[in-house]
Motif scaffolding. Structure first.
Motif, PDB file in Angstrom:
ATOM      1  N   MET A  93       0.849  -1.121   0.200  1.00  0.00           N
ATOM      2  CA  MET A  93      -0.070   0.031   0.164  1.00  0.00           C
ATOM      3  C   MET A  93       1.021   1.258  -0.064  1.00  0.00           C
ATOM      4  O   MET A  93       1.868   1.310   0.985  1.00  0.00           O
ATOM      5  N   ASN A  94       0.753   1.951  -0.824  1.00  0.00           N
ATOM      6  CA  ASN A  94       1.366   3.291  -1.013  1.00  0.00           C
ATOM      7  C   ASN A  94       0.725   4.286  -0.317  1.00  0.00           C
ATOM      8  O   ASN A  94      -0.389   4.785  -0.287  1.00  0.00           O
ATOM      9  N   ASN A  95       1.405   4.313   1.159  1.00  0.00           N
ATOM     10  CA  ASN A  95       0.651   5.316   1.842  1.00  0.00           C
ATOM     11  C   ASN A  95       0.448   6.680   1.660  1.00  0.00           C
ATOM     12  O   ASN A  95      -0.317   7.743   2.056  1.00  0.00           O
ATOM     13  N   ASP A  96       1.299   7.136   0.451  1.00  0.00           N
ATOM     14  CA  ASP A  96       1.029   8.505   0.055  1.00  0.00           C
ATOM     15  C   ASP A  96      -0.141   8.796  -0.753  1.00  0.00           C
ATOM     16  O   ASP A  96      -0.902   9.774  -0.625  1.00  0.00           O
ATOM     17  N   THR A  97      -0.214   7.562  -1.954  1.00  0.00           N
ATOM     18  CA  THR A  97      -1.299   7.729  -2.854  1.00  0.00           C
ATOM     19  C   THR A  97      -2.543   6.830  -2.476  1.00  0.00           C
ATOM     20  O   THR A  97      -3.531   6.883  -3.140  1.00  0.00           O
ATOM     21  N   LYS A  98      -2.448   6.205  -1.414  1.00  0.00           N
ATOM     22  CA  LYS A  98      -3.504   5.188  -1.052  1.00  0.00           C
ATOM     23  C   LYS A  98      -3.735   4.013  -2.063  1.00  0.00           C
ATOM     24  O   LYS A  98      -4.968   3.660  -2.124  1.00  0.00           O
ATOM     25  N   LYS A  99      -2.960   3.730  -3.017  1.00  0.00           N
ATOM     26  CA  LYS A  99      -3.125   2.773  -4.077  1.00  0.00           C
ATOM     27  C   LYS A  99      -1.937   1.788  -3.740  1.00  0.00           C
ATOM     28  O   LYS A  99      -1.089   1.677  -3.332  1.00  0.00           O
ATOM     29  N   GLU A 100      -2.503   0.496  -4.198  1.00  0.00           N
ATOM     30  CA  GLU A 100      -1.802  -0.581  -4.135  1.00  0.00           C
ATOM     31  C   GLU A 100      -0.767  -0.922  -5.269  1.00  0.00           C
ATOM     32  O   GLU A 100      -1.114  -0.400  -6.363  1.00  0.00           O
ATOM     33  N   GLN A 101       0.350  -1.293  -5.054  1.00  0.00           N
ATOM     34  CA  GLN A 101       1.315  -1.388  -5.924  1.00  0.00           C
ATOM     35  C   GLN A 101       1.956  -2.816  -5.750  1.00  0.00           C
ATOM     36  O   GLN A 101       2.009  -3.491  -4.423  1.00  0.00           O
ATOM     37  N   ILE A 102       2.050  -3.604  -6.854  1.00  0.00           N
ATOM     38  CA  ILE A 102       2.964  -4.832  -6.537  1.00  0.00           C
ATOM     39  C   ILE A 102       4.108  -4.757  -7.237  1.00  0.00           C
ATOM     40  O   ILE A 102       4.443  -4.548  -8.710  1.00  0.00           O
ATOM     41  N   PHE A 103       5.269  -5.415  -6.839  1.00  0.00           N
ATOM     42  CA  PHE A 103       6.556  -5.529  -7.384  1.00  0.00           C
ATOM     43  C   PHE A 103       7.196  -7.058  -7.164  1.00  0.00           C
ATOM     44  O   PHE A 103       6.954  -7.319  -6.093  1.00  0.00           O
ATOM     45  N   LYS A 104       7.928  -7.406  -7.952  1.00  0.00           N
ATOM     46  CA  LYS A 104       8.813  -8.665  -7.931  1.00  0.00           C
ATOM     47  C   LYS A 104      10.049  -8.113  -7.745  1.00  0.00           C
ATOM     48  O   LYS A 104      10.615  -7.527  -8.809  1.00  0.00           O
ATOM     49  N   LEU A 105      10.656  -8.449  -6.823  1.00  0.00           N
ATOM     50  CA  LEU A 105      12.100  -8.295  -6.654  1.00  0.00           C
ATOM     51  C   LEU A 105      13.047  -9.274  -7.320  1.00  0.00           C
ATOM     52  O   LEU A 105      12.847 -10.567  -7.004  1.00  0.00           O
ATOM     53  N   VAL A 106      13.918  -8.871  -8.533  1.00  0.00           N
ATOM     54  CA  VAL A 106      14.396  -9.854  -9.189  1.00  0.00           C
ATOM     55  C   VAL A 106      16.050  -9.246  -9.498  1.00  0.00           C
ATOM     56  O   VAL A 106      16.351  -8.418  -9.021  1.00  0.00           O
ATOM     57  N   PRO A 107      16.732 -10.363  -9.919  1.00  0.00           N
ATOM     58  CA  PRO A 107      18.192  -9.677  -9.969  1.00  0.00           C
ATOM     59  C   PRO A 107      18.413  -8.740 -11.185  1.00  0.00           C
ATOM     60  O   PRO A 107      17.438  -8.454 -12.136  1.00  0.00           O
ATOM     61  N   ASP A 108      19.604  -7.869 -11.007  1.00  0.00           N
ATOM     62  CA  ASP A 108      19.672  -6.698 -11.785  1.00  0.00           C
ATOM     63  C   ASP A 108      19.317  -6.984 -13.331  1.00  0.00           C
ATOM     64  O   ASP A 108      18.483  -6.215 -13.941  1.00  0.00           O
ATOM     65  N   ASN A 109      19.924  -8.031 -13.787  1.00  0.00           N
ATOM     66  CA  ASN A 109      19.585  -8.378 -15.419  1.00  0.00           C
ATOM     67  C   ASN A 109      18.333  -8.974 -15.777  1.00  0.00           C
ATOM     68  O   ASN A 109      18.116  -9.022 -16.990  1.00  0.00           O
ATOM     69  N   GLU A 110      17.232  -8.833 -14.886  1.00  0.00           N
ATOM     70  CA  GLU A 110      16.074  -9.412 -15.127  1.00  0.00           C
ATOM     71  C   GLU A 110      14.973  -8.569 -14.781  1.00  0.00           C
ATOM     72  O   GLU A 110      13.739  -8.679 -14.866  1.00  0.00           O
ATOM     73  N   SER A 111      15.381  -7.173 -14.673  1.00  0.00           N
ATOM     74  CA  SER A 111      14.481  -6.202 -14.054  1.00  0.00           C
ATOM     75  C   SER A 111      13.545  -5.771 -15.326  1.00  0.00           C
ATOM     76  O   SER A 111      14.103  -5.834 -16.410  1.00  0.00           O
ATOM     77  N   ASP A 112      12.413  -5.321 -15.309  1.00  0.00           N
ATOM     78  CA  ASP A 112      11.506  -4.898 -16.275  1.00  0.00           C
ATOM     79  C   ASP A 112      10.206  -4.260 -15.653  1.00  0.00           C
ATOM     80  O   ASP A 112       9.269  -4.872 -15.274  1.00  0.00           O
ATOM     81  N   LEU A 113      10.406  -2.887 -15.678  1.00  0.00           N
ATOM     82  CA  LEU A 113       9.220  -2.224 -14.885  1.00  0.00           C
ATOM     83  C   LEU A 113       8.123  -2.406 -15.338  1.00  0.00           C
ATOM     84  O   LEU A 113       6.999  -2.252 -14.618  1.00  0.00           O
ATOM     85  N   LYS A 114       8.007  -2.573 -16.646  1.00  0.00           N
ATOM     86  CA  LYS A 114       6.494  -2.628 -17.412  1.00  0.00           C
ATOM     87  C   LYS A 114       6.020  -4.056 -16.789  1.00  0.00           C
ATOM     88  O   LYS A 114       4.614  -3.847 -16.811  1.00  0.00           O
ATOM     89  N   THR A 115       6.680  -5.104 -16.534  1.00  0.00           N
ATOM     90  CA  THR A 115       5.839  -6.165 -15.655  1.00  0.00           C
ATOM     91  C   THR A 115       6.081  -6.253 -14.407  1.00  0.00           C
ATOM     92  O   THR A 115       5.573  -7.327 -13.649  1.00  0.00           O
ATOM     93  N   GLY A 116       6.420  -5.231 -13.795  1.00  0.00           N
ATOM     94  CA  GLY A 116       6.556  -4.886 -12.256  1.00  0.00           C
ATOM     95  C   GLY A 116       7.831  -5.540 -11.438  1.00  0.00           C
ATOM     96  O   GLY A 116       7.762  -5.791 -10.386  1.00  0.00           O
ATOM     97  N   LYS A 117       8.754  -6.191 -12.398  1.00  0.00           N
ATOM     98  CA  LYS A 117       9.831  -6.750 -11.931  1.00  0.00           C
ATOM     99  C   LYS A 117      10.930  -5.382 -11.728  1.00  0.00           C
ATOM    100  O   LYS A 117      11.416  -4.996 -12.569  1.00  0.00           O
TER     101      LYS A 117
END
Length: 157
Positions: A93-117
């Motif tokens: 829960m983003n306490n500033d915007t009151k919206k939910e966000q989902i992230f998957k934490l991945v190694p550097d070379n696998e990050s992809d913001l469009k898919t939430g990684k």
């Protein structure tokens, strides 16, 4: 220094390496040969461009080989979902915007913001690592802005 990757990430890098070595490298070699056949190399822009492309390709091949040989595959069966860690998916829960966000934490070379990684080395991920459900994370971004999140759920998917 070893870098951590998922099995899927390692397979992608191996596939890219094979593509570069077996298809792209011969193409550039052919381009250099064709440009060389056109005569005076001192004023041959095609030759210079092909040689530069070859240099970039060889650097990428070298980097991929290094990563592939030194990487350690993360054993997902050993991950603990009681706290935020690499390869966990975190619902926040983003306490500033009151919206939910989902992230998957991945190694550097696998990050992809469009898919939430997001890379485990980003300021947001670093601020979330080790947090448990219900815990708040106050994160200071490089630009000085502050974000406040509450961890709602931690899963492996």
């Amino acid at each position: 220094m070893a870098s951590y990757v998922t099995k899927e990430g390692l397979e992608k890098m191996k596939a890219e390496l094979e593509q570069l070595e077996k298809i792209e490298r011969p193409k550039i070699t052919q381009q250099i040969a064709e440009a060389r056949d056109k005569g005076d190399l001192s004023e041959n822009a095609e030759y210079d461009a092909a040689k530069e492309a070859q240099g970039m390709l060889e650097m990428r091949i070298s980097k991929l080989k290094d990563i592939v040989t030194t990487s350690k595959v993360i054993d997902e069966t050993q991950l603990d979902t009681s706290k935020v860690s690499i390869l966990t998916t975190v619902r926040l829960m983003n306490n500033d915007t009151k919206k939910e966000q989902i992230f998957k934490l991945v190694p550097d070379n696998e990050s992809d913001l469009k898919t939430g990684k997001i890379s485990v080395n980003t300021p947001i991920a670093k601020g979330l690592l080790g947090k448990v459900i219900g815990e708040k994370a106050e994160i200071v971004l490089p630009n000085g802005n502050k974000l406040s999140f509450e961890v709602l759920d931690i899963t492996l998917d």
